[in-house]
Scaffold this motif. Structure first.
Motif, PDB file in Angstrom:
ATOM      1  N   ALA A   1     -59.387 -70.833 -11.298  1.00 33.64           N
ATOM      2  CA  ALA A   1     -59.288 -71.811 -10.212  1.00 33.64           C
ATOM      3  C   ALA A   1     -59.321 -73.243 -10.734  1.00 33.64           C
ATOM      4  O   ALA A   1     -58.608 -74.118 -10.220  1.00 33.64           O
ATOM      5  CB  ALA A   1     -60.424 -71.584  -9.215  1.00 33.64           C
TER       6      ALA A   1
ATOM      7  N   GLY B   1     -58.254 -70.511  -2.989  1.00 32.38           N
ATOM      8  CA  GLY B   1     -59.360 -70.987  -2.172  1.00 32.38           C
ATOM      9  C   GLY B   1     -60.419 -71.694  -2.985  1.00 32.38           C
ATOM     10  O   GLY B   1     -60.929 -72.749  -2.589  1.00 32.38           O
ATOM     11  N   ALA B   2     -60.757 -71.161  -4.159  1.00 31.88           N
ATOM     12  CA  ALA B   2     -61.770 -71.779  -5.019  1.00 31.88           C
ATOM     13  C   ALA B   2     -61.273 -73.075  -5.634  1.00 31.88           C
ATOM     14  O   ALA B   2     -62.074 -73.963  -5.957  1.00 31.88           O
ATOM     15  CB  ALA B   2     -62.178 -70.796  -6.112  1.00 31.88           C
ATOM     16  N   ALA B   3     -59.946 -73.202  -5.810  1.00 30.50           N
ATOM     17  CA  ALA B   3     -59.394 -74.430  -6.386  1.00 30.50           C
ATOM     18  C   ALA B   3     -59.374 -75.576  -5.387  1.00 30.50           C
ATOM     19  O   ALA B   3     -59.471 -76.754  -5.775  1.00 30.50           O
ATOM     20  CB  ALA B   3     -57.982 -74.168  -6.905  1.00 30.50           C
TER      21      ALA B   3
ATOM     22  N   LEU C   1     -63.984 -69.885   0.697  1.00 27.03           N
ATOM     23  CA  LEU C   1     -64.007 -70.600  -0.574  1.00 27.03           C
ATOM     24  C   LEU C   1     -63.384 -71.987  -0.444  1.00 27.03           C
ATOM     25  O   LEU C   1     -63.765 -72.923  -1.159  1.00 27.03           O
ATOM     26  CB  LEU C   1     -63.254 -69.800  -1.638  1.00 27.03           C
ATOM     27  N   ALA C   2     -62.408 -72.126   0.452  1.00 30.55           N
ATOM     28  CA  ALA C   2     -61.687 -73.389   0.601  1.00 30.55           C
ATOM     29  C   ALA C   2     -62.360 -74.353   1.567  1.00 30.55           C
ATOM     30  O   ALA C   2     -61.834 -75.451   1.812  1.00 30.55           O
ATOM     31  CB  ALA C   2     -60.262 -73.110   1.082  1.00 30.55           C
TER      32      ALA C   2
ATOM     33  N   ARG D   1     -62.188 -64.391   2.879  1.00 30.36           N
ATOM     34  CA  ARG D   1     -62.832 -64.862   1.643  1.00 30.36           C
ATOM     35  C   ARG D   1     -62.168 -66.143   1.145  1.00 30.36           C
ATOM     36  O   ARG D   1     -62.837 -67.088   0.711  1.00 30.36           O
ATOM     37  CB  ARG D   1     -62.754 -63.778   0.576  1.00 30.36           C
ATOM     38  N   THR D   2     -60.863 -66.200   1.227  1.00 29.58           N
ATOM     39  CA  THR D   2     -60.133 -67.382   0.772  1.00 29.58           C
ATOM     40  C   THR D   2     -60.508 -68.601   1.607  1.00 29.58           C
ATOM     41  O   THR D   2     -60.753 -69.692   1.066  1.00 29.58           O
ATOM     42  CB  THR D   2     -58.616 -67.132   0.853  1.00 29.58           C
TER      43      THR D   2
ATOM     44  N   PRO E   1     -57.952 -65.879  -3.239  1.00 33.40           N
ATOM     45  CA  PRO E   1     -59.264 -66.505  -3.419  1.00 33.40           C
ATOM     46  C   PRO E   1     -59.306 -67.492  -4.588  1.00 33.40           C
ATOM     47  O   PRO E   1     -60.116 -68.426  -4.578  1.00 33.40           O
ATOM     48  CB  PRO E   1     -60.185 -65.302  -3.668  1.00 33.40           C
ATOM     49  N   VAL E   2     -58.460 -67.310  -5.585  1.00 33.09           N
ATOM     50  CA  VAL E   2     -58.386 -68.287  -6.680  1.00 33.09           C
ATOM     51  C   VAL E   2     -57.899 -69.627  -6.127  1.00 33.09           C
ATOM     52  O   VAL E   2     -58.417 -70.689  -6.488  1.00 33.09           O
ATOM     53  CB  VAL E   2     -57.451 -67.774  -7.794  1.00 33.09           C
TER      54      VAL E   2
END
Length: 382
Positions: A327, A219-221, A247-248, A243-244, A216-217
């Motif tokens: 992220a 994905g948030a980046a 976020l992406a 979740r990833t 997920p980090v």
């Protein structure tokens, strides 16, 4: 020296024990395999913990494998040592019953309780049972192989002197897949190290999307890189995939692949410039150097991963680090690489050289080989 590699391991999905076996062969050890893959990976075993009614089916499967292994082991030449493969918590118990006076080596890459906790199994009864399983497995082993000093510290004091640290390393096929680094090598910090790229930066992540990996980090980046010339390939599936992906969602330059056959994965990764490591913030994430880091390094990729003690010790200045769970820092690192062909070239060259010097089978097995060559009486004294 004759070593039997024993158990229900599967080197296609967990290559670690295969790397150790190949390393022993390259040092002149006679290695024979007594193997019957169970066909259930770590995720599958944790899933069974969540559905206890499936335990009898697992037990039946294990018993069938053990019956085969016992028959085959009796027909093989007597070994000087038994190497029990990864996920061998139960296999080592059988090995000790079959070979009471033989040196038993346990490839203890994961602790059952620690891994279940990382994947959401925190129940008191289950954790107590898994801690008991870890202790029983360690008690049966004369030599315990772990991958980091942090994991060695988890071994109970009564057995810690038996533990030896050997890096995970990478199988030969990852080195064979590596693309050559053909551009001039320029050290980061030189004025000439900044230059525009002629094509997008290609970045890859592969894994099973567990909390340790911190997908997920990533994905948030990714939305922070919208409009930046970065193409990302995300390979695998697991508990944090949905979740990833959510976020992406703000970045359309992402290719999602749920599965790549193990034999095709080295070439796919080697076709990228950057291989992402792990970014989780949990205790387990701070203790590991993951398979993907060694494999990406062997494939001549630049490595971007979290700034942790074990990864710093293993990778030194050859990798690019970001704080775990950050992220924005990950996006900044990839943006920097997208704007500098020379910096990517330097990191690829440095990481590839390190991999060839330190992550090959014959190198990572050395600590284990030294321990096996120590007379058993001296190992017991130490």
């Amino acid at each position: 020296m004759r070593v039997m590699v024993f158990g229900t391991y599967d080197t296609r999905s967990h290559p670690r024990v295969g790397i150790l076996a190949e390393g022993l062969r390259r040092h002149g050890v006679e290695v024979a395999e007594c193997n019957r893959p169970l066909g259930i990976d770590t995720a599958g075993r944790v899933a069974i913990l969540r559905r206890p009614w499936r335990l009898p089916l697992l037990a039946l499967r294990i018993l069938r494998c053990w019956a085969f292994l016992a028959r085959r082991a009796r027909a093989m030449p007597a070994p000087d040592a038994i190497l029990v493969g990864y996920l061998g918590h139960f296999d080592v118990l059988v090995a000790r019953l079959l070979f009471r006076r033989t040196t038993i080596v346990l490839d203890h890459l994961i602790f059952a309780a620690d891994t279940a906790r990382d994947r959401g199994e925190t129940g008191g009864v289950k954790q107590a049972l898994l801690r008991g399983l870890d202790r029983a497995a360690l008690r049966c082993a004369d030599v315990i192989v772990v991958d980091t000093e942090e994991h060695r510290a988890l071994v109970p004091p009564a057995y810690r002197e038996r533990a030896v640290v050997a890096l995970v390393g990478a199988p030969d096929e990852w080195f064979e897949a590596a693309r050559p680094v053909v551009s001039p090598v320029v050290r980061p910090g030189d004025d000439s190290a900044v230059g525009a790229r002629t094509r997008p930066l290609r970045v890859v992540f592969f894994g099973v999307f567990t909390p340790l990996q911190g997908a997920p980090v990533i994905g948030a980046a990714l939305p922070l890189l919208a409009g930046v010339p970065v193409e990302v390939t995300m390979v695998g599936h697991g508990q944090e995939l949905d979740r990833t992906r959510a976020l992406a969602a703000g970045n359309t330059q992402v290719n999602w692949l749920e599965w790549v056959p193990p034999e095709e994965l080295p070439k796919l990764v080697a076709d990228h410039d950057v291989c992402l490591g792990v970014f989780g913030t949990g205790p387990k994430a701070l203790r590991v150097v993951p398979n993907k880091v060694f494999q990406g390094a062997a494939a001549n990729c630049a490595i971007v991963t979290s700034d942790t003690g074990p990864q710093r010790r293993a990778l030194g200045d050859a990798a690019m680090y970001v704080p775990p769970g950050d992220a924005a820092a990950l996006a900044d690192a990839l943006r920097t690489l997208a704007n500098s062909t020379q910096k990517v070239t330097y990191l690829r060259s440095a990481m590839g050289s390190l991999a060839r010097d330190a992550f090959t089978a014959d190198q990572v097995v050395r600590p284990l080989l030294d321990r096996l060559r120590t007379p058993k009486s001296q190992r017991e004294i130490s």
